[in-house]
Motif scaffolding. Structure first.
Motif, mmCIF file in Angstrom:
data_model
loop_
_atom_site.group_PDB
_atom_site.id
_atom_site.type_symbol
_atom_site.label_atom_id
_atom_site.label_comp_id
_atom_site.label_asym_id
_atom_site.label_seq_id
_atom_site.Cartn_x
_atom_site.Cartn_y
_atom_site.Cartn_z
ATOM 1 N N ASP A 31 0.845 -1.201 0.000
ATOM 2 C CA ASP A 31 0.000 0.000 0.000
ATOM 3 C C ASP A 31 0.883 1.256 0.000
ATOM 4 N N PRO A 32 1.477 1.587 -1.156
ATOM 5 C CA PRO A 32 2.429 2.709 -1.204
ATOM 6 C C PRO A 32 1.810 4.061 -0.910
ATOM 7 N N ASP A 33 0.515 4.223 -1.105
ATOM 8 C CA ASP A 33 -0.124 5.501 -0.819
ATOM 9 C C ASP A 33 -0.177 5.793 0.677
ATOM 10 N N ARG A 34 -0.154 4.745 1.494
ATOM 11 C CA ARG A 34 -0.326 4.931 2.939
ATOM 12 C C ARG A 34 0.937 4.656 3.745
ATOM 13 N N PHE A 35 1.811 3.790 3.214
ATOM 14 C CA PHE A 35 2.925 3.330 4.037
ATOM 15 C C PHE A 35 4.267 3.416 3.304
ATOM 16 N N PHE A 36 5.315 3.724 4.072
ATOM 17 C CA PHE A 36 6.680 3.590 3.578
ATOM 18 C C PHE A 36 7.079 2.116 3.683
ATOM 19 N N SER A 37 8.000 1.701 2.808
ATOM 20 C CA SER A 37 8.465 0.318 2.828
ATOM 21 C C SER A 37 9.921 0.272 2.382
ATOM 22 N N TYR A 38 10.781 -0.220 3.240
ATOM 23 C CA TYR A 38 12.192 -0.381 2.896
ATOM 24 C C TYR A 38 12.351 -1.320 1.707
ATOM 25 N N ARG A 39 11.638 -2.437 1.729
ATOM 26 C CA ARG A 39 11.797 -3.428 0.659
ATOM 27 C C ARG A 39 11.261 -2.894 -0.670
ATOM 28 N N ARG A 40 10.142 -2.196 -0.626
ATOM 29 C CA ARG A 40 9.592 -1.633 -1.863
ATOM 30 C C ARG A 40 10.542 -0.587 -2.438
ATOM 31 N N ALA A 41 11.130 0.243 -1.575
ATOM 32 C CA ALA A 41 12.085 1.254 -2.027
ATOM 33 C C ALA A 41 13.322 0.602 -2.636
ATOM 34 N N THR A 42 13.766 -0.500 -2.033
ATOM 35 C CA THR A 42 14.920 -1.227 -2.561
ATOM 36 C C THR A 42 14.612 -1.797 -3.941
ATOM 37 N N HIS A 43 13.447 -2.399 -4.084
ATOM 38 C CA HIS A 43 13.057 -2.970 -5.377
ATOM 39 C C HIS A 43 12.917 -1.886 -6.454
ATOM 40 N N ALA A 44 12.521 -0.682 -6.040
ATOM 41 C CA ALA A 44 12.347 0.426 -6.985
ATOM 42 C C ALA A 44 13.664 1.132 -7.302
ATOM 43 N N GLY A 45 14.705 0.810 -6.563
ATOM 44 C CA GLY A 45 15.992 1.461 -6.766
ATOM 45 C C GLY A 45 16.068 2.851 -6.174
ATOM 46 N N ASP A 46 15.201 3.163 -5.216
ATOM 47 C CA ASP A 46 15.221 4.478 -4.573
ATOM 48 C C ASP A 46 16.464 4.618 -3.692
ATOM 49 N N ALA A 47 16.960 5.840 -3.579
ATOM 50 C CA ALA A 47 18.168 6.089 -2.799
ATOM 51 C C ALA A 47 17.926 5.974 -1.297
ATOM 52 N N ASP A 48 16.697 6.190 -0.861
ATOM 53 C CA ASP A 48 16.372 6.140 0.562
ATOM 54 C C ASP A 48 14.875 5.902 0.690
ATOM 55 N N TYR A 49 14.376 5.916 1.910
ATOM 56 C CA TYR A 49 12.969 5.615 2.146
ATOM 57 C C TYR A 49 12.516 6.325 3.419
ATOM 58 N N GLY A 50 11.221 6.576 3.514
ATOM 59 C CA GLY A 50 10.683 7.219 4.702
ATOM 60 C C GLY A 50 10.445 6.223 5.827
ATOM 61 N N ARG A 51 10.280 6.763 7.023
ATOM 62 C CA ARG A 51 10.006 5.931 8.192
ATOM 63 C C ARG A 51 8.658 6.305 8.797
ATOM 64 N N LEU A 52 7.856 5.294 9.072
ATOM 65 C CA LEU A 52 6.573 5.475 9.740
ATOM 66 C C LEU A 52 6.801 5.566 11.243
ATOM 67 N N ILE A 53 5.896 6.252 11.935
ATOM 68 C CA ILE A 53 6.013 6.373 13.386
ATOM 69 C C ILE A 53 4.774 5.794 14.051
ATOM 70 N N SER A 54 5.000 5.137 15.177
ATOM 71 C CA SER A 54 3.919 4.601 16.002
ATOM 72 C C SER A 54 4.132 5.090 17.420
ATOM 73 N N VAL A 55 3.064 5.545 18.079
ATOM 74 C CA VAL A 55 3.193 6.230 19.365
ATOM 75 C C VAL A 55 2.099 5.784 20.321
ATOM 76 N N ILE A 56 2.451 5.693 21.609
ATOM 77 C CA ILE A 56 1.469 5.491 22.662
ATOM 78 C C ILE A 56 1.885 6.331 23.856
ATOM 79 N N ARG A 57 0.911 6.861 24.575
ATOM 80 C CA ARG A 57 1.217 7.698 25.750
ATOM 81 C C ARG A 57 0.218 7.426 26.871
ATOM 82 N N ILE A 58 0.638 7.760 28.076
ATOM 83 C CA ILE A 58 -0.254 7.683 29.232
ATOM 84 C C ILE A 58 -0.974 9.013 29.370
#
Length: 250
Positions: free
Chosen positions: A223-250
């Motif tokens: 789902d490239p529209d919603r998520f970054f993917s290291y493997r997808r970026a590698t297969h596409a030959g991209d120089a780098d890739y974005g990182r998703l963040i997940s958070v929880i707080r009290i």
């Protein structure tokens, strides 16, 4: 564009979210909400993205670590982020106002909560970290803060799915060496390749540790529209890739 945040009833009443790439300020291969300060994206843009996440979580700062695919866990007691991020792959806290954050781009982001004890956790669990015990050490660290195993819920967020995770025979052999029954997490691929089911492996590890566990069932690769993917970026030959963040707080 507004932020898109995936949540789970299993983590209520804590404010939390598996953030997608939508609603960010980055462009190019990082287009969207790239929160990876270790990427080659512009540092000031990443800071804007992380500030948007902090605002959504109603905090001033996000506790984070320098992730190294280890089983190491940090216990966070302060709301301010230290200048030097400790090397670890999970965080736990019982301190109100602390927001724990994890970055991923195919690996499993796992958020933990014990609502009764008011203890939370967050872990980065790729295959190496999961095999090395990061999920179990996160649970143990939560218990040290007063959580109980039977009251902990763990949710695996967007991760690479089995159909997108092709691995070689050496990878399979390493898992079979750990436990021959790990064969259940692999399907036949092309030639001598296999397809690895990372989320099922994570669920198995969590449930074996005695906690309630589920997966949101989102595949980062597919789902490239919603998520970054290291493997997808590698297969596409991209120089780098974005990182998703997940958070929880009290």
């Amino acid at each position: 564009m507004t932020l898109e945040i995936i949540t789970s009833d299993a983590l209520t009443p804590f404010r939390h979210g598996f953030f997608t790439r939508k609603g960010g300020a980055s462009s190019g291969v990082f287009d969207g909400l790239n929160c990876g300060s270790g990427s080659t994206d512009q540092a000031e843009i990443v800071a804007i993205n992380r500030a948007r996440v902090a605002e959504a979580m109603d905090v001033n700062a996000l506790a984070s670590v320098h992730q190294v695919h280890s089983p190491d866990v940090i216990t966070v007691t302060e709301t301010a982020q230290p200048n030097d991020k400790p090397k670890a792959d999970a965080l736990v806290t019982a301190t109100p106002g602390v927001a724990l954050s994890i970055l991923t781009a195919d690996c499993q982001p796992v958020l933990f909560a014990d609502a009764e004890a008011e203890v939370i956790g967050a872990a980065h669990a790729g295959w190496k970290g999961a095999m090395g015990g990061v999920l179990e050490t996160t649970i143990d660290a939560m218990i040290a803060l007063g959580a109980t195993r039977e009251n902990i819920s763990a949710v695996i967020g967007p991760s690479i799915s089995q159909r997108a995770y092709e691995v070689g025979p050496e990878f399979l052999d390493s898992f079979l060496s750990e436990d021959p029954e790990n064969s259940r997490f692999f399907a036949d691929g092309q030639g001598d390749k296999a397809q690895f089911d990372l989320p099922s492996y994570g669920l198995h590890k969590l449930r074996n540790a005695g906690v309630n566990a589920e997966w949101t069932r989102h595949c980062t690769y597919s789902d490239p529209d919603r998520f970054f993917s290291y493997r997808r970026a590698t297969h596409a030959g991209d120089a780098d890739y974005g990182r998703l963040i997940s958070v929880i707080r009290i």
